[in-house]
Design a protein around this motif. Structure first.
Motif, PDB file in Angstrom:
ATOM      1  N   TYR A 122       0.862  -1.184   0.000  1.00 11.56           N
ATOM      2  CA  TYR A 122       0.000   0.000   0.000  1.00 11.56           C
ATOM      3  C   TYR A 122       0.902   1.239   0.000  1.00 11.56           C
ATOM      4  N   GLY A 123       0.663   2.121  -0.930  1.00 17.25           N
ATOM      5  CA  GLY A 123       1.489   3.318  -1.051  1.00 17.25           C
ATOM      6  C   GLY A 123       1.072   4.117  -2.262  1.00 17.25           C
ATOM      7  N   GLU A 124       2.001   4.941  -2.752  1.00 19.55           N
ATOM      8  CA  GLU A 124       1.679   5.762  -3.910  1.00 19.55           C
ATOM      9  C   GLU A 124       2.858   5.854  -4.867  1.00 19.55           C
ATOM     10  N   ILE A 125       2.529   6.069  -6.137  1.00 20.97           N
ATOM     11  CA  ILE A 125       3.540   6.200  -7.175  1.00 20.97           C
ATOM     12  C   ILE A 125       4.337   7.491  -6.971  1.00 20.97           C
ATOM     13  N   ILE A 126       5.660   7.390  -7.117  1.00 19.78           N
ATOM     14  CA  ILE A 126       6.520   8.579  -7.086  1.00 19.78           C
ATOM     15  C   ILE A 126       6.516   9.185  -8.487  1.00 19.78           C
ATOM     16  N   LYS A 127       6.129  10.455  -8.582  1.00 25.22           N
ATOM     17  CA  LYS A 127       5.906  11.057  -9.900  1.00 25.22           C
ATOM     18  C   LYS A 127       6.952  12.088 -10.303  1.00 25.22           C
ATOM     19  N   ASP A 128       7.698  12.649  -9.354  1.00 25.96           N
ATOM     20  CA  ASP A 128       8.617  13.737  -9.712  1.00 25.96           C
ATOM     21  C   ASP A 128      10.013  13.203 -10.046  1.00 25.96           C
ATOM     22  N   ILE A 129      10.075  12.226 -10.944  1.00 24.64           N
ATOM     23  CA  ILE A 129      11.348  11.672 -11.399  1.00 24.64           C
ATOM     24  C   ILE A 129      11.302  11.522 -12.912  1.00 24.64           C
ATOM     25  N   ASP A 130      12.457  11.347 -13.504  1.00 20.28           N
ATOM     26  CA  ASP A 130      12.546  11.179 -14.948  1.00 20.28           C
ATOM     27  C   ASP A 130      12.102   9.761 -15.307  1.00 20.28           C
ATOM     28  N   MET A 131      10.896   9.657 -15.860  1.00 22.12           N
ATOM     29  CA  MET A 131      10.322   8.337 -16.130  1.00 22.12           C
ATOM     30  C   MET A 131      11.059   7.579 -17.234  1.00 22.12           C
ATOM     31  N   LYS A 132      11.783   8.288 -18.085  1.00 22.33           N
ATOM     32  CA  LYS A 132      12.524   7.604 -19.148  1.00 22.33           C
ATOM     33  C   LYS A 132      13.579   6.670 -18.568  1.00 22.33           C
ATOM     34  N   LYS A 133      14.230   7.121 -17.497  1.00 20.90           N
ATOM     35  CA  LYS A 133      15.231   6.272 -16.853  1.00 20.90           C
ATOM     36  C   LYS A 133      14.573   5.097 -16.138  1.00 20.90           C
ATOM     37  N   VAL A 134      13.390   5.330 -15.605  1.00 16.36           N
ATOM     38  CA  VAL A 134      12.636   4.240 -14.975  1.00 16.36           C
ATOM     39  C   VAL A 134      12.306   3.178 -16.015  1.00 16.36           C
ATOM     40  N   TYR A 135      11.775   3.612 -17.152  1.00 15.02           N
ATOM     41  CA  TYR A 135      11.389   2.687 -18.219  1.00 15.02           C
ATOM     42  C   TYR A 135      12.606   1.968 -18.811  1.00 15.02           C
ATOM     43  N   ASN A 138      13.318  -1.377 -17.523  1.00 13.80           N
ATOM     44  CA  ASN A 138      12.188  -2.302 -17.679  1.00 13.80           C
ATOM     45  C   ASN A 138      11.267  -2.283 -16.466  1.00 13.80           C
ATOM     46  N   LEU A 139      11.182  -1.117 -15.814  1.00 17.51           N
ATOM     47  CA  LEU A 139      10.262  -0.915 -14.700  1.00 17.51           C
ATOM     48  C   LEU A 139       9.119  -0.021 -15.148  1.00 17.51           C
ATOM     49  N   ASN A 140       7.995  -0.123 -14.459  1.00 15.30           N
ATOM     50  CA  ASN A 140       6.838   0.697 -14.810  1.00 15.30           C
ATOM     51  C   ASN A 140       6.666   1.900 -13.894  1.00 15.30           C
ATOM     52  N   ALA A 141       7.204   1.822 -12.677  1.00 14.35           N
ATOM     53  CA  ALA A 141       7.084   2.954 -11.753  1.00 14.35           C
ATOM     54  C   ALA A 141       7.895   2.681 -10.491  1.00 14.35           C
ATOM     55  N   TYR A 142       8.160   3.750  -9.751  1.00 14.46           N
ATOM     56  CA  TYR A 142       8.704   3.668  -8.403  1.00 14.46           C
ATOM     57  C   TYR A 142       7.561   3.935  -7.426  1.00 14.46           C
ATOM     58  N   VAL A 143       7.535   3.173  -6.335  1.00 15.89           N
ATOM     59  CA  VAL A 143       6.434   3.281  -5.372  1.00 15.89           C
ATOM     60  C   VAL A 143       6.994   3.507  -3.971  1.00 15.89           C
ATOM     61  N   LYS A 144       6.460   4.514  -3.285  1.00 15.11           N
ATOM     62  CA  LYS A 144       6.778   4.744  -1.883  1.00 15.11           C
ATOM     63  C   LYS A 144       5.762   3.993  -1.041  1.00 15.11           C
ATOM     64  N   SER A 145       6.231   2.971  -0.320  1.00 22.22           N
ATOM     65  CA  SER A 145       5.328   2.102   0.437  1.00 22.22           C
ATOM     66  C   SER A 145       5.178   2.579   1.883  1.00 22.22           C
ATOM     67  N   ASN A 146       3.950   2.559   2.376  1.00 15.59           N
ATOM     68  CA  ASN A 146       3.726   2.875   3.788  1.00 15.59           C
ATOM     69  C   ASN A 146       3.201   1.667   4.572  1.00 15.59           C
ATOM     70  N   LYS A 147       2.864   0.583   3.835  1.00 20.17           N
ATOM     71  CA  LYS A 147       2.352  -0.626   4.484  1.00 20.17           C
ATOM     72  C   LYS A 147       2.447  -1.782   3.500  1.00 20.17           C
ATOM     73  N   TYR A 148       2.638  -2.996   4.029  1.00 17.01           N
ATOM     74  CA  TYR A 148       2.693  -4.171   3.154  1.00 17.01           C
ATOM     75  C   TYR A 148       2.293  -5.402   3.953  1.00 17.01           C
ATOM     76  N   LYS A 149       1.958  -6.463   3.237  1.00 19.53           N
ATOM     77  CA  LYS A 149       1.742  -7.754   3.901  1.00 19.53           C
ATOM     78  C   LYS A 149       2.075  -8.877   2.937  1.00 19.53           C
ATOM     79  N   VAL A 150       2.642  -9.951   3.491  1.00 16.72           N
ATOM     80  CA  VAL A 150       2.993 -11.139   2.703  1.00 16.72           C
ATOM     81  C   VAL A 150       1.763 -12.027   2.609  1.00 16.72           C
ATOM     82  N   ILE A 151       1.374 -12.385   1.387  1.00 21.59           N
ATOM     83  CA  ILE A 151       0.161 -13.199   1.204  1.00 21.59           C
ATOM     84  C   ILE A 151       0.462 -14.599   0.676  1.00 21.59           C
TER      85      ILE A 151
END
Length: 704
Positions: A122-135, A138-151
């Protein structure tokens, strides 16, 4: 044959990609295309040129829309599900693979997860970065996580290889925190855990390639398989395919490793058919295939350096070896073909990089072979002492490089742009007679290239103000007309990310500088002063100033103090009644002047300070990232300005405030934002000024 491949296929293909992805303006694109059409028309190759130009445009269009569409679907999501493929040493970062996306996650603290776990984040996409370097990764986005759980937990062949990789790097790191990550990088190309000092060491000596999986690694592995299975032709190729495939997975599909893997497969396939294809054909076929899969790979520095060095070795080494030994021809060829890229990215290169590469080439090859054998034995027997010899040797090599660094001589160029890169390659190809011309044509080309180089260097004595994109923070780098330098603030430092290390120092060195004449900290909040220590350690800083500094090595600035350097005046304005040492009241505003050009740098000044300032300024750096508590109509009335600049990034404070933006637009005042425009550069001759912006981030999904 070489010219035919380059001019028929590669150049139009790359031009098509760049035109689409970079959005080069119509006139530049038309000029490039026209020049090649004129050239090719006489040689009746126009059909090939047009075909591959269109193909480049189509692949650029396809890649852009593929990644952009996925980003648009993800950008407003608050939860993400996937399998952990890669996990950092401190478990604060990881890569997960979902059903239709691949994400890089940031955690506030070490996550209790392992490779192979299926997690919901659970978190949100980081948007203030150069997405060309992200792509490009072979990644689609960077995410800042505030919560997670192993399922759940996943298994399978690829997951098993990823687990081996993770276990290997953790064991080596546990044994030796210096040589462990270094050997891990040498074997798998994974530089996670390598100390920032070691990274700087490798970069300064221009030998970062030794911790990148390349054709040499796969060549060593292939040779090992060929020797072991020399008795059986079929087994040889079966195990060659199996071992190299596992190794590429172990290297996390690093682009350099994938390029070498594809070239190896194409070579083996050709040999089974008793064909002996041209090496350049194989290289460009592999490149073509990879860029067709992901056009954003043209922004991956490792991939670019891998292609250029391989191309240089194939092309120049046979020519140079007629004059020099093979041991010299390979590093010289690689150096000559990667030099312009290094200059474009870093603005400098090591004058001793060729002898260093010659010195360590044999050592690195031996260490790589022994490391691969030790790692293989460790995987088979799970016995930690098998790793000790290579870790000891790794420590010795690191210590040797530290000694060599003390004698390093760096040559700073600065402002080495794309036009100069192209000119350099044309010159090299002409010099080595790869582009065959008669003597008169060669002289003519040399004269034209010299003129173009002369025109591309800026000999004007102008003031340059660089507003460096450090996200939610401030950093301003000023170059005076006679190349004196002023640095104001450093940007922030977070856990695992230092803006000074990642953006500020590289930017300054890329501009051709290794020293700071005047270093000013406006106030000691993290988003302005987080990178002080890194700046002081990695640049030659002469004079350091701050208002009421909390450290002894900075001189105290008072209200109405004046700093003059190379006819540039910096007049200090402070709130002398500031009592709260932690508030933005304790902040320097700099009223600056160069001849008739005036600009105001306001840091995080609040309304109490801003309402006491008046004057006419061509450039106004907006106070406190555009906060409504630092700027209003009363302030605007007292500060007559033409252009405003926001230094801002992703934040939870609503910066820049809508009220502030509306006020500027209502008064027809032009403004720029580092979160949308990237780095912003203002140049002035003392009367007129112009602004150049990076303008890359507007293109991807969320820009205006």
């Amino acid at each position: 044959m070489f010219k035919s491949i380059i001019f028929k296929f590669i150049i139009p293909y790359l031009i098509g990609l760049v035109i689409y992805l970079e959005g080069i303006n119509f006139y530049t694109s038309a000029t490039l295309v026209a020049l090649f059409l004129i050239y090719l028309y006489k040689r009746q190759n126009i059909n090939y040129f047009l075909l591959f130009l269109i193909l480049g445009l189509l692949i650029g269009y396809t890649s852009f829309n593929f990644y952009n569409d996925r980003f648009l679907k993800l950008k407003d999501s608050k939860s993400f599900k996937g399998i952990v493929l890669k996990l950092s040493i401190d478990k604060r970062n990881c890569i997960i693979k979902g059903r239709d996306c691949k994400l890089y996650l940031y955690f506030d603290k070490s996550a209790e997860i392992n490779v192979g776990d299926e997690i919901v984040v659970y978190g949100e996409i980081i948007k203030d970065i150069d997405m060309k370097k992200v792509y490009s990764r072979n990644l689609n986005a960077y995410v800042k996580s505030n919560k997670y759980k192993v399922i759940g937990k996943k298994s399978g062949f690829i997951i098993y290889i990823y687990k081996i990789h993770d276990k290997l790097k953790r064991e080596m790191y546990k044994i030796d925190k210096i040589s462990g990550p270094f050997i891990s990088g040498l074997v798998t190309g994974d530089i996670d855990g390598i100390d920032s000092e070691i990274k700087s060491l490798l970069n300064d000596l221009n030998i970062s390639h030794i911790v990148v999986v390349s054709g040499a690694h796969l060549g060593i592995l292939a040779l090992f398989v060929m020797i072991v299975f020399a008795f059986n032709f079929k087994l040889r190729y079966i195990f060659l395919l199996l071992f190299t495939t596992c190794y590429v997975i172990l290297a996390n599909f690093n682009p350099s490793a994938v390029r070498a893997y594809i070239m190896l497969l194409l070579t083996v396939f050709a040999q089974t058919l008793k064909k002996y294809p041209n090496k350049i054909n194989i290289l460009f076929t592999a490149t073509f295939m990879m860029i067709a899969y992901n056009a954003f790979l043209i922004y991956d520095l490792g991939f670019i350096l891998s292609i250029s060095s391989t191309f240089g070795i194939i092309l120049l080494s046979p020519i140079i070896s007629t004059k020099l030994s093979n041991k010299l021809s390979v590093p010289i060829s690689a150096f000559l073909f990667t030099l312009p890229i290094v200059l474009y990215i870093n603005g400098r290169f090591s004058l001793i990089s060729i002898p260093i590469n010659m010195l360590i080439a044999g050592l690195v090859s031996i260490l790589t072979i022994t490391s691969l054998i030790s790692v293989l034995l460790y995987i088979l027997f799970n016995y930690n002492p098998l790793l000790l010899p290579i870790l000891f040797c790794g420590r010795l090599l690191v210590n040797l490089l530290k000694i060599i660094q003390k004698f390093n001589i760096e040559f700073f160029v600065g402002n080495f742009n794309l036009i100069l890169v192209i000119i350099y390659y044309v010159f090299i190809l002409t010099l080595f007679n790869i582009i065959r011309t008669n003597r008169i044509s060669k002289y003519a080309i040399s004269i034209v290239l010299f003129i173009l180089v002369f025109l591309n260097f800026n000999f004007k004595h102008e003031l340059t103000i660089n507003f460096i994109d450090v996200a939610q923070g401030d950093c301003i780098f000023i170059e005076t007309p006679n190349k004196k330098t002023i640095l104001i603030d450093t940007g922030a430092k977070f856990e695992g990310y230092n803006m000074a290390e990642k953006r500020v120092v590289p930017y300054i060195k890329r501009r051709g500088y290794n020293k700071i004449d005047v270093f000013i900290i406006t106030h000691f909040h993290n988003d302005h002063a987080g990178g002080i220590e890194y700046i002081l350690k990695n640049l030659n800083v002469k004079n350091k100033y701050a208002f009421m500094p909390n450290r002894d090595d900075f001189l105290d600035l008072k209200n109405r103090d004046k700093i003059i350097i190379d006819n540039v005046e910096l007049n200090v304005i402070t709130n002398e009644k500031a009592m709260n040492m932690e508030s933005n009241e304790k902040c320097i505003v700099l009223s600056c002047k160069y001849k008739e050009f005036n600009f105001l740098l306001t840091a995080d000044a609040d309304l109490n300070l801003m309402t006491n300032i008046s004057g006419e300024y061509e450039i106004l750096k907006m106070p406190h990232h555009g906060s409504k508590y630092s700027f209003n109509e009363k302030v605007l009335e007292k500060l007559k300005t033409q252009t405003c600049i926001f230094t801002v990034g992703r934040n939870n404070f609503g910066h820049p405030a809508k009220e502030v933006i509306d006020l500027l637009e209502k008064n027809n005042i032009k403004y720029y934002r580092t979160d949308l425009d990237g780095n912003i550069q203002v140049t002035s001759n003392g009367k007129k000024y112009k602004i150049i912006t990076q303008k890359m981030k507007r293109m991807i999904g969320y820009g205006n």
